[in-house]
Design a protein around this motif. Structure first.
Motif, mmCIF file in Angstrom:
data_model
loop_
_atom_site.group_PDB
_atom_site.id
_atom_site.type_symbol
_atom_site.label_atom_id
_atom_site.label_comp_id
_atom_site.label_asym_id
_atom_site.label_seq_id
_atom_site.Cartn_x
_atom_site.Cartn_y
_atom_site.Cartn_z
ATOM 1 N N VAL A 1 0.847 -1.175 0.000
ATOM 2 C CA VAL A 1 0.000 0.000 0.000
ATOM 3 C C VAL A 1 0.893 1.239 0.000
ATOM 4 O O VAL A 1 1.753 1.384 0.866
ATOM 5 N N GLN A 2 0.664 2.094 -0.957
ATOM 6 C CA GLN A 2 1.444 3.324 -1.071
ATOM 7 C C GLN A 2 0.691 4.484 -0.410
ATOM 8 O O GLN A 2 -0.501 4.660 -0.646
ATOM 9 N N PRO A 3 1.366 5.283 0.406
ATOM 10 C CA PRO A 3 0.701 6.439 1.002
ATOM 11 C C PRO A 3 0.472 7.534 -0.037
ATOM 12 O O PRO A 3 1.255 7.704 -0.965
ATOM 13 N N LYS A 4 -0.610 8.271 0.131
ATOM 14 C CA LYS A 4 -0.903 9.373 -0.766
ATOM 15 C C LYS A 4 -0.217 10.628 -0.260
ATOM 16 O O LYS A 4 -0.052 10.822 0.946
ATOM 17 N N PRO A 5 0.191 11.511 -1.166
ATOM 18 C CA PRO A 5 0.864 12.739 -0.715
ATOM 19 C C PRO A 5 -0.085 13.710 -0.023
ATOM 20 O O PRO A 5 0.333 14.501 0.818
ATOM 21 N N ILE A 6 -1.383 13.651 -0.368
ATOM 22 C CA ILE A 6 -2.383 14.559 0.220
ATOM 23 C C ILE A 6 -3.608 13.734 0.583
ATOM 24 O O ILE A 6 -4.082 12.915 -0.201
ATOM 25 N N ILE A 7 -4.121 13.969 1.790
ATOM 26 C CA ILE A 7 -5.355 13.299 2.198
ATOM 27 C C ILE A 7 -6.394 14.354 2.522
ATOM 28 O O ILE A 7 -6.074 15.504 2.820
ATOM 29 N N ARG A 8 -7.647 13.951 2.453
ATOM 30 C CA ARG A 8 -8.745 14.832 2.818
ATOM 31 C C ARG A 8 -9.365 14.284 4.094
ATOM 32 O O ARG A 8 -9.770 13.121 4.155
ATOM 33 N N TYR A 9 -9.435 15.125 5.100
ATOM 34 C CA TYR A 9 -9.994 14.720 6.384
ATOM 35 C C TYR A 9 -10.907 15.833 6.878
ATOM 36 O O TYR A 9 -10.456 16.963 7.089
ATOM 37 N N LEU A 10 -12.189 15.535 7.012
ATOM 38 C CA LEU A 10 -13.198 16.494 7.462
ATOM 39 C C LEU A 10 -13.197 17.773 6.628
ATOM 40 O O LEU A 10 -13.382 18.880 7.129
ATOM 41 N N GLY A 11 -12.974 17.643 5.331
ATOM 42 C CA GLY A 11 -12.984 18.789 4.439
ATOM 43 C C GLY A 11 -11.671 19.530 4.354
ATOM 44 O O GLY A 11 -11.562 20.514 3.627
ATOM 45 N N PHE A 12 -10.659 19.096 5.081
ATOM 46 C CA PHE A 12 -9.346 19.726 5.034
ATOM 47 C C PHE A 12 -8.420 18.858 4.200
ATOM 48 O O PHE A 12 -8.417 17.640 4.333
ATOM 49 N N TYR A 13 -7.625 19.500 3.366
ATOM 50 C CA TYR A 13 -6.618 18.791 2.588
ATOM 51 C C TYR A 13 -5.293 18.915 3.325
ATOM 52 O O TYR A 13 -4.794 20.014 3.533
ATOM 53 N N LEU A 14 -4.739 17.782 3.717
ATOM 54 C CA LEU A 14 -3.521 17.766 4.521
ATOM 55 C C LEU A 14 -2.403 17.054 3.769
ATOM 56 O O LEU A 14 -2.613 15.998 3.176
ATOM 57 N N ASP A 15 -1.213 17.641 3.809
ATOM 58 C CA ASP A 15 -0.051 16.964 3.266
ATOM 59 C C ASP A 15 0.847 16.536 4.425
ATOM 60 O O ASP A 15 0.536 16.777 5.588
ATOM 61 N N SER A 16 1.944 15.905 4.117
ATOM 62 C CA SER A 16 2.795 15.343 5.169
ATOM 63 C C SER A 16 3.453 16.418 6.033
ATOM 64 O O SER A 16 3.800 16.168 7.183
ATOM 65 N N LYS A 17 3.620 17.625 5.504
ATOM 66 C CA LYS A 17 4.261 18.702 6.269
ATOM 67 C C LYS A 17 3.249 19.694 6.860
ATOM 68 O O LYS A 17 3.643 20.679 7.458
ATOM 69 N N LEU A 18 1.963 19.433 6.668
ATOM 70 C CA LEU A 18 0.882 20.290 7.164
ATOM 71 C C LEU A 18 1.026 21.737 6.702
ATOM 72 O O LEU A 18 0.838 22.680 7.468
ATOM 73 N N THR A 19 1.321 21.924 5.422
ATOM 74 C CA THR A 19 1.464 23.281 4.899
ATOM 75 C C THR A 19 0.123 23.876 4.455
ATOM 76 O O THR A 19 0.025 25.075 4.284
ATOM 77 N N PHE A 20 -0.887 23.056 4.233
ATOM 78 C CA PHE A 20 -2.234 23.466 3.815
ATOM 79 C C PHE A 20 -2.259 24.135 2.449
ATOM 80 O O PHE A 20 -3.221 24.800 2.104
ATOM 81 N N GLU B 1 -2.483 22.722 -0.522
ATOM 82 C CA GLU B 1 -3.525 22.098 -1.332
ATOM 83 C C GLU B 1 -4.911 22.542 -0.863
ATOM 84 O O GLU B 1 -5.798 22.781 -1.676
ATOM 85 N N HIS B 2 -5.099 22.668 0.434
ATOM 86 C CA HIS B 2 -6.370 23.132 0.996
ATOM 87 C C HIS B 2 -6.669 24.545 0.497
ATOM 88 O O HIS B 2 -7.775 24.822 0.037
ATOM 89 N N ILE B 3 -5.686 25.426 0.548
ATOM 90 C CA ILE B 3 -5.865 26.805 0.103
ATOM 91 C C ILE B 3 -6.131 26.848 -1.399
ATOM 92 O O ILE B 3 -7.011 27.580 -1.865
ATOM 93 N N ARG B 4 -5.382 26.060 -2.159
ATOM 94 C CA ARG B 4 -5.573 26.037 -3.611
ATOM 95 C C ARG B 4 -6.971 25.565 -3.982
ATOM 96 O O ARG B 4 -7.646 26.161 -4.816
#
Length: 70
Positions: free
Chosen positions: A1-20, A22-25
């Motif tokens: 299983v490969q991890p995804k670079p961005i996940i969506r959790y409760l409407g927030f898009y999170l990446d591994s560094k929590l820069t947000f 993708e969420h802002i974009r």
């Protein structure tokens, strides 16, 4: 299983560094699209008055832009 670079959790898009970034974009694009659709409603000959356009902006576009910005 490969991890995804961005996940969506409760409407927030999170990446591994929590820069947000993708969420802002995502939500900036969504708000821009809604703004462009609203622009069609308010042409110069016939359409919404500036007061009604402002109400639509406050009710529909600002909440989308500011989701998760607290």
């Amino acid at each position: 299983v490969q991890p995804k670079p961005i996940i969506r959790y409760l409407g927030f898009y999170l990446d591994s560094k929590l820069t947000f970034k993708e969420h802002i974009r995502f939500y900036a694009t969504k708000a821009s699209s809604a703004s462009q659709c609203m622009r069609m409603l308010g042409n110069s000959c016939r359409g919404l008055s500036p007061i009604h356009k402002r109400r639509l902006y406050i009710a529909n576009i600002l909440p989308v832009m500011l989701y998760g910005a607290q």
